[in-house]
Design a protein around this motif. Structure first.
Motif, PDB file in Angstrom:
ATOM      1  N   ALA A 104       0.851  -1.178   0.000  1.00 31.54           N
ATOM      2  CA  ALA A 104       0.000   0.000   0.000  1.00 31.54           C
ATOM      3  C   ALA A 104       0.894   1.238   0.000  1.00 31.54           C
ATOM      4  N   ASP A 485      -3.757 -17.086   9.479  1.00 36.98           N
ATOM      5  CA  ASP A 485      -4.177 -16.976   8.090  1.00 36.98           C
ATOM      6  C   ASP A 485      -4.108 -15.482   7.766  1.00 36.98           C
ATOM      7  N   ALA A 486      -3.215 -15.134   6.844  1.00 33.43           N
ATOM      8  CA  ALA A 486      -2.984 -13.716   6.546  1.00 33.43           C
ATOM      9  C   ALA A 486      -4.247 -13.041   6.006  1.00 33.43           C
ATOM     10  N   ASN A 487      -5.167 -13.847   5.487  1.00 34.33           N
ATOM     11  CA  ASN A 487      -6.386 -13.276   4.913  1.00 34.33           C
ATOM     12  C   ASN A 487      -7.534 -13.153   5.913  1.00 34.33           C
ATOM     13  N   LYS A 564      -3.080  -3.528   8.823  1.00 38.78           N
ATOM     14  CA  LYS A 564      -3.051  -4.865   9.420  1.00 38.78           C
ATOM     15  C   LYS A 564      -1.817  -5.023  10.299  1.00 38.78           C
ATOM     16  N   ARG A 582      -3.701 -12.084  12.786  1.00 36.15           N
ATOM     17  CA  ARG A 582      -3.794 -10.744  12.210  1.00 36.15           C
ATOM     18  C   ARG A 582      -4.938  -9.996  12.874  1.00 36.15           C
ATOM     19  N   LYS A 591     -16.305   2.224   9.265  1.00 38.89           N
ATOM     20  CA  LYS A 591     -15.401   1.379   8.464  1.00 38.89           C
ATOM     21  C   LYS A 591     -15.296  -0.016   9.058  1.00 38.89           C
ATOM     22  N   PHE A 595     -15.658  -3.324   7.033  1.00 36.01           N
ATOM     23  CA  PHE A 595     -14.539  -4.253   7.072  1.00 36.01           C
ATOM     24  C   PHE A 595     -15.024  -5.642   7.447  1.00 36.01           C
ATOM     25  N   GLU A 598     -16.869  -7.186   4.553  1.00 34.74           N
ATOM     26  CA  GLU A 598     -16.097  -7.493   3.341  1.00 34.74           C
ATOM     27  C   GLU A 598     -14.952  -8.468   3.567  1.00 34.74           C
ATOM     28  N   VAL A 599     -14.315  -8.363   4.725  1.00 29.99           N
ATOM     29  CA  VAL A 599     -13.113  -9.173   4.917  1.00 29.99           C
ATOM     30  C   VAL A 599     -13.323 -10.336   5.875  1.00 29.99           C
TER      31      VAL A 599
END
Lengths: 601, 217
Positions: A104, A485-487, A564, A582, A591, A595, A598-599
């Motif tokens: 980013a 899990d990074a995601n 993150k 994470r 937000k 968040f 969506e995540v």
């Protein structure tokens, strides 16, 4: 041979001889590249000196590392990294075409425009840990282990370019030539924080932007809240699953900041200055601990499974059982345990003790004098040792009085007499008192004030760290029943708020102490097992020991940046088994909802 | 060691990738596949290959079926690479019970496709192999069969790279861990991929993740 060519050769030979002599003076076999500035010249240096990968010896037939005579080498001091001019110039957006890793855009780049630029090259090198050992193959920053020390002041934003010059074809059998460098524990924007999933491969680089502001910048103005100052940091690789092996191979170094109170000048005329013992490598000394296991050819041993066992050779600043000449005065030592796993139990002989002035780089309100320090991986302890009461000719030994870990193997007698009851295998290093010296330093009874923590609490969060031996090993190291899990983001905090976090190591059959590390901001320990924290946990910290059956309540804040971040066990063997989570800082409550949808899912 | 095996190992050692741990480490034990074919562990299954190995037994009713189902999803996520340049092996923890026929039934029941081989063999050989692949330098773990049903070991022998994780991790994570054993792509190709990754990072507000996973589509 034509004359001209011969002359060229001679001049280049002469240059390399000078380098080699300087290098040997520092106790370095290959390296000294820090003095060079341009990428091109570094490349050519490495092209000449890249050592071939060794073959690691068979762990199943291994008994112990080779014998080494104690106190043969003077304590090495990592070189101080000099600033450079990076080419291509650093940019807010990642310079993908120029070879930068994706990331980013730097947050608040224009607000904290870097005033200094640095280059650190992760590359293979040879490093001699002991004169009786062959040089060891290491992955080091700029050819030295530990890596060069970065020293700056608060209010001087910097950019550090981390080059991955590791071998493309890597066959050692452990570690991986991919890196993501974390500054522990910088108040750093996420894209520069060395997130475990943001690793990049050989041939690429990444710019980490360190604003060098105090946490609480937005609320306080100026450089932020000076009481949030943190002085002793370290940088290391944080590559998911390979942190233990990559840091064991050598990807570690220190990073110090000063300000006008802890100003690094014991002779300061500034009335606010603390005047602690000063001078990098003179009276202000890094002591970087790493335990190692060596094959007979000097190769560092680790397992193919990625596990780095506790080592039977104890090193300080890259030397096995070194000695250091000191004068009869005060010194500041900055103790750092780079892991991957061992906990050190520091003690001094001859009745000497440690006056602890900072925990994890944060000044204590008042110094605390102790005769023993339990030092988990990644913790930093800044201590004052006052040798003024010693006699010239005295030997004072630093011990690791660990009864549980793998013992040190020395295999030879101590060349100097040991105090009664002291065994050479417990000795980490020796201080030789050699002379007198003026001492204008002082250790004030009050070093700092702690920032106010009586602020509204926006949320609470509990993290359960478990090593449940009833589960199969690959699932044993968990946080809240999950592995990394990074995601997946397991918690979201809103920027500018404070929270109460509870760390637990309670259920159901845990048998391991986890040194828990939280990125981004220092915490305060509100309670340990319902009572007040012990003395060395009363200050600000970022690593906390979490033994079985313990519950720790922390005060946390999330200011100035978003993105993150990580909470994890800093026993790197556990971390690599994904005992890591994470969490994110988001801009606003609104937000946070987006968040989550969506995540988090 | 029989004389013939000695020479077979010697020959294998001479032809293996230079970085490989070779048959001396992995053993060249003769195992049997679920199609009841004899197969040498190092020469036929590991040498120069990118292998994904887990441990199971056909009558395992707790973790194994869910793990097999999970690995099927991983296989799909690997976009046809399984059987081409990545190979899945499931090694039984109970060779006494698991005949090739029992393993074949298990494979068929779960709809396992090509590129995935179930293996049984001499119990001593299988224990040796399991130790080599999963030793954590921890006797309590290494000696306990039940500890292994959720371990995935990934080996790319051509570059001597090992990775691994819990078989109960997410499909995305397991896939990443398998791809971490890929040989590095040329720099130019990685920079091209990074352009794609960067474009995606620039588009999304929430910061990702395994950067490698963003290059896929």
């Amino acid at each position: 041979m034509p004359k001209k060519r011969k002359k060229d050769l001679e001049s280049s030979k002469g240059a390399s001889q000078t380098t080699r002599r300087d290098v040997l003076k520092m106790g370095v076999v290959a390296g000294a590249a820090t003095v060079l500035t341009s990428r091109k010249s570094l490349r050519s240096v490495y092209a000449q000196s890249v050592p071939p990968e060794p073959t690691v010896c068979d762990a199943t037939k291994f008994h112990n590392s080779p014998r080494t005579t104690p106190f043969m080498r003077q304590l090495p001091i990592p070189p101080q990294l000099q600033q450079t001019t990076l080419s291509p110039a650093p940019t807010q957006q990642a310079n993908i075409a120029g070879g930068e890793a994706p990331r980013a855009a730097h947050q608040r780049w224009n607000e904290f425009l870097p005033v200094k630029q640095y280059a650190l090259h992760a590359a293979p090198a040879l490093w001699q840990f002991h004169p009786e050992l062959p040089p060891s193959y290491v992955w080091a920053f700029n050819g030295v282990f530990p890596g060069p020390t970065l020293i700056n002041n608060y209010g001087q934003p910097v950019v550090v370019r981390f080059y991955n010059d590791l071998p493309t074809v890597h066959t050692l059998g452990f570690a991986i030539p991919e890196i993501t460098i974390h500054l522990h524990n910088g108040h750093t924007a996420s894209e520069s924080d060395g997130f475990a999933g943001d690793f990049f491969g050989t041939g690429l680089f990444k710019d980490n932007h360190y604003a060098n502001i105090y946490a609480g910048f937005d609320a306080f103005g100026g450089l932020g809240d000076f009481r949030e100052a943190q002085f002793s940091y370290w940088y290391h690789d944080h590559r998911a699953m390979f942190t233990a092996a990559n840091t064991y191979l050598g990807l570690v170094g220190m990073y110090w900041l000063f300000d006008n109170r802890d100003s690094g000048n014991e002779n300061s005329m500034n009335p606010n200055a603390l005047r602690l013992p000063s001078g990098y490598g003179v009276h202000d000394i890094p002591l970087i601990f790493a335990d190692k296991t060596f094959c007979s050819d000097g190769t560092q041993l680790a397992l193919s499974t990625g596990i780095v066992p506790e080592g039977d050779k104890w090193t300080v600043n890259g030397a096995i059982q070194p000695f250091m000449r000191v004068n009869r005065r005060k010194y500041r030592f900055r103790l750092l345990n780079t892991g991957p796993q061992r906990t050190w139990f520091h003690q001094l002989t001859n009745g000497f003790n440690f006056k602890v002035i900072a925990t994890d780089g944060n000044l204590l309100e008042h110094p605390i004098t102790v005769n023993q320090i339990t030092h988990s991986v990644a913790e930093r302890y800044d201590v004052i040792i006052d040798f003024s009461t010693a006699n010239i000719g005295d030997f004072i030994y630093l011990l690791n009085t660990d009864n549980e870990g793998i013992p040190q193997y020395v295999g030879r007698q101590s060349p100097s007499p040991l105090p009664q009851g002291v065994k050479i295998q417990d000795v980490v290093m020796r201080f030789d008192v050699v002379g007198n010296e003026t001492d204008n330093s002082q250790v004030p009874a009050t070093l700092t004030q702690y920032p106010n923590i009586n602020v509204p609490i926006a949320a609470t969060k509990t993290w359960e760290f478990t090593r449940d031996t009833s589960l199969p090993l690959a699932s044993q190291f968990q946080v809240n029943g999950l592995t990394f899990d990074a995601n997946r983001s397991d918690h979201q905090a809103v920027k500018g708020t404070a929270e109460i976090w509870t760390l637990r190591n309670l259920v159901p059959a845990s048998d391991w102490t986890h040194p828990v590390h939280i990125h981004f901001e220092e915490f305060r320990v509100l309670s340990r097992n319902g009572g007040p924290p012990p003395p060395l946990e009363t200050g600000r910290k970022d690593v906390i020991r979490l033994p079985p059956g313990n519950e720790i309540v922390l005060f946390m804040q999330f200011r100035d940046f978003v993105g993150k971040y990580l909470i994890h066990c800093h026993n790197m063997n556990h971390e690599d088994n994904f005992m890591m989570v994470r969490w994110d800082i988001v801009d606003s409550l609104a937000k946070k909802e987006t968040f989550r949808k969506e995540v988090v899912g | 060691m029989r004389r013939r095996e000695f020479f077979a190992d010697l020959a294998s050692n001479l032809s293996r990738p230079s970085a490989s741990k070779g048959p001396g480490f992995y053993t060249n034990a003769v195992l049997r596949t679920h199609d009841d074919k004899p197969i040498r562990f190092y020469d036929d299954l590991i040498k120069g290959k990118h292998a994904v190995i887990n441990f199971m037994y056909a009558n395992c009713e707790s973790a194994c079926p869910a793990i097999t189902a999970n690995l099927l999803k991983v296989q799909k996520a690997l976009n046809g690479r399984v059987g081409r340049d990545i190979f899945f092996y499931s090694i039984t923890l109970k060779p006494e019970e698991d005949t090739p026929k029992a393993l074949k039934e298990y494979a068929e029941m779960h709809g396992v496709k090509s590129g995935w081989t179930f293996l049984t063999g001499d119990p001593h050989d299988l224990t040796t192999i399991r130790f080599k692949l999963t030793s954590m330098d921890h006797p309590a773990f290494d000696l306990d069969v039940a500890q292994h049903t959720t371990t995935i070991r990934v080996i790319n022998d051509s570059i001597n790279r090992w990775t691994g994780c819990s078989a109960q991790a997410s499909v995305g994570t397991i896939k990443q861990v398998i791809l971490w054993a890929d040989p590095p792509k040329p720099l130019e190709e990685r920079i091209r991929e990074n352009k794609k990754i960067q474009a995606r990072i620039d588009k999304i507000e929430v910061l990702p993740t395994w950067l490698g996973s963003l290059a896929d589509d």
